[in-house]
Design a protein around this motif. Sequence first.
Motif, PDB file in Angstrom:
ATOM      1  N   THR A  45      61.230  48.414 102.270  1.00  0.00           N
ATOM      2  CA  THR A  45      60.775  49.756 103.005  1.00  0.00           C
ATOM      3  C   THR A  45      61.010  51.038 102.153  1.00  0.00           C
ATOM      4  OG1 THR A  45      62.613  50.198 104.061  1.00  0.00           O
ATOM      5  CG2 THR A  45      60.904  48.589 105.380  1.00  0.00           C
ATOM      6  N   GLN A 105      51.268  47.367 109.395  1.00  0.00           N
ATOM      7  CA  GLN A 105      50.461  47.641 108.342  1.00  0.00           C
ATOM      8  C   GLN A 105      49.355  46.478 108.152  1.00  0.00           C
ATOM      9  OE1 GLN A 105      49.839  50.554 107.735  1.00  0.00           O
ATOM     10  NE2 GLN A 105      51.453  51.335 106.185  1.00  0.00           N
ATOM     11  N   SER A 120      56.257  54.877 102.395  1.00  0.00           N
ATOM     12  CA  SER A 120      57.360  54.284 102.678  1.00  0.00           C
ATOM     13  C   SER A 120      58.450  55.223 102.591  1.00  0.00           C
ATOM     14  CB  SER A 120      57.471  53.054 101.851  1.00  0.00           C
ATOM     15  OG  SER A 120      57.174  53.283 100.414  1.00  0.00           O
ATOM     16  N   TYR A 163      57.311  46.965 108.222  1.00  0.00           N
ATOM     17  CA  TYR A 163      56.087  47.329 107.938  1.00  0.00           C
ATOM     18  C   TYR A 163      55.147  46.264 108.586  1.00  0.00           C
ATOM     19  CZ  TYR A 163      56.124  51.362 104.751  1.00  0.00           C
ATOM     20  OH  TYR A 163      56.094  52.548 104.303  1.00  0.00           O
ATOM     21  N   ASP A 206      51.512  55.567 102.232  1.00  0.00           N
ATOM     22  CA  ASP A 206      51.059  54.284 101.664  1.00  0.00           C
ATOM     23  C   ASP A 206      49.706  54.085 101.220  1.00  0.00           C
ATOM     24  OD1 ASP A 206      53.673  53.741 102.545  1.00  0.00           O
ATOM     25  OD2 ASP A 206      52.943  53.140 104.774  1.00  0.00           O
ATOM     26  N   VAL A 255      54.981  38.406 106.726  1.00  0.00           N
ATOM     27  CA  VAL A 255      55.167  39.794 107.196  1.00  0.00           C
ATOM     28  C   VAL A 255      55.034  39.999 108.745  1.00  0.00           C
ATOM     29  CG1 VAL A 255      54.379  42.412 107.136  1.00  0.00           C
ATOM     30  CG2 VAL A 255      54.551  40.826 105.048  1.00  0.00           C
ATOM     31  N   ASN A 295      57.886  41.553 101.436  1.00  0.00           N
ATOM     32  CA  ASN A 295      57.567  41.203 102.826  1.00  0.00           C
ATOM     33  C   ASN A 295      58.129  42.407 103.661  1.00  0.00           C
ATOM     34  OD1 ASN A 295      57.513  37.664 102.352  1.00  0.00           O
ATOM     35  ND2 ASN A 295      55.898  39.295 102.313  1.00  0.00           N
ATOM     36  N   THR A 296      59.561  42.617 103.136  1.00  0.00           N
ATOM     37  CA  THR A 296      60.635  43.299 103.861  1.00  0.00           C
ATOM     38  C   THR A 296      61.126  44.678 103.441  1.00  0.00           C
ATOM     39  OG1 THR A 296      62.315  42.051 103.087  1.00  0.00           O
ATOM     40  CG2 THR A 296      61.357  41.146 105.243  1.00  0.00           C
ATOM     41  N   THR A 324      53.567  45.979 100.694  1.00  0.00           N
ATOM     42  CA  THR A 324      53.798  45.118 101.763  1.00  0.00           C
ATOM     43  C   THR A 324      52.544  43.973 101.818  1.00  0.00           C
ATOM     44  OG1 THR A 324      54.685  46.953 103.067  1.00  0.00           O
ATOM     45  CG2 THR A 324      53.607  44.913 104.351  1.00  0.00           C
ATOM     46  N   ALA A 328      59.656  42.426 110.209  1.00  0.00           N
ATOM     47  CA  ALA A 328      59.548  43.485 109.025  1.00  0.00           C
ATOM     48  C   ALA A 328      59.063  44.712 109.559  1.00  0.00           C
ATOM     49  CB  ALA A 328      58.359  42.894 108.169  1.00  0.00           C
TER      50      ALA A 328
END
Length: 545
Positions: free
Chosen positions: A57, A138, A2, A135, A448, A126, A54-55, A187, A133
């Motif tokens: 980064t 992912q 991240s 991410y 990550d 997510v 959830n959000t 995430t 989001a």
Amino acid sequence: MSKHLTKMVALLAILSMTFLAACGGGSDAGGTEEAKQVLNAGYAPSEPPDLNPNTATDSTSGFVLRHTMEGLTRMSEDGQPIPGVADKWEPNEDGTKITFHLRDDAKWSNGDPVKAEDFEYAWKRVLDPETAADYAYQLFYLKNGEKYNAGKADKDEVGVKAVDDKTLEVELEKPTPYFMSLTSFYTLFPVNKSVAEENKDWAADAKTFVGNGPFKLKEWKHDEKLTLVKNENYWNKGKVKLDQINLPIITDAKTGYQQYKSGELDVGDSTILPTELVASALEKGEAKSDKIPASYFYMFNTKEKPFNNAKIRKAFALAIDRKSIVENVSQGGQGPATGFVPWQMPDHAEEKPWVETREDYLQPTAQADEAKKLLEEGMKEEGIDKLPEIAISYNTDEGHKKIAEAIQQMWKKNLDVDVKLNNMEWKVYLDKTKSGDYQIGRLGWLPDYIDPMTFMDMWVTGGGNNDTKWSNKKYDKLIKEAKSTDDQKVRMEKMHEAEELLMEEMPIMPIYFYTQNYMQQDYVKGVKRLPDTSTDFSEAYLTGK
């Protein structure tokens, strides 16, 4: 990982015995009634922008989340997934279906049991296109995950399902060798469904924050400090020795360094290590340094002139003397970046470091003549005789400032280009780069999970973290092909080819490969520094001086 970017207040002593423990006068590993185990840690160079997994980064938020929450697995010190909320799991023969069994004693900090539906709820949120989001990709590994995110499939078709309170069934699009490692990334952490549905802003305040990790968020004085305390409801609380972690927000490394030297801080990363003191601190043994799989780089806004032109982008990249930066500016043992995927990241097919299985795309020193030639060619292609005003944007940090100043001088010397410097607070910087309101911006990328894909898939067209807005169909195809097989030879070949293309098009310009520089008092024990560059205090403790 991240962003932290990529990189990395005084403290209030509430009780005298707490103050003594924080200064190193704490008890042994088990703690005593006379002195609680209180750790003062310098790991917050800014206000955490987002504590909703959830959000979130960035690495500052990630540090807090990794201590207040827990995924299906945790990462071990050798980089392998070990049981977290899930105490066991069963993959099918080809690895496309995994059944996770959650611990009976896994609880949220408010006492609620952690349920399989908390994972299903969080993962689908997510992926929900309304969440937007960064991410979300992912979770594209899930069956129909990408389709749901694109509005082409229903939420109920996504490959994650709570079979019952303690059984989570996960179905993947393709075999994904690193998916189990990914389940330890924030995430993929669960979210307490009932809490989140009752209050959408549950993660914005300590009073409403609910986690399931070894610590809980007791206090969050915005722009000042965060306080974490031991979570009595954590399933593995017997291993947690610290009673409290104080996280002052330290925006000036010089201040952090003085607090460490005076004993107010027990441990810290680059947040408390001024750039100009790194070399001497390492030489004196005051600080330590480990190579880590992370890259520091500049990115271009490829949608805005003149950096829509690949030759101009490459000219600016070649005009940088990376060797001089690591030797004279950062001085923390970093290595000149010769590509984007960093040292310490393995090539799983060759069983060697990735950087040893490819050619160098960039030279450590500047290639001024080639840079001037490419700049002239690019400007001719664009039909311009003079470049517009050029600006480097970076988030407020003395180290980032010094690197920007060094590069500013290099571009003046090697390209005869004047460059303006813009610094801004971290959250503002993230918002600006996300919206495309920049020309050149700095970033750091931490893994990550331990696979080159964590560096490569962020540059696909429309990727949530692709703030360059660069798009290349061949690149997208190579990444898709690498994700469509578990054959390590094929995967690595495709990603090597993708990196070569990335370095030819140069939407980003790597500067250096990171080291993790940190300071830790002798009485601090049990700290884990993990292969994904995160620091784990879940089993740390203080002894007497």
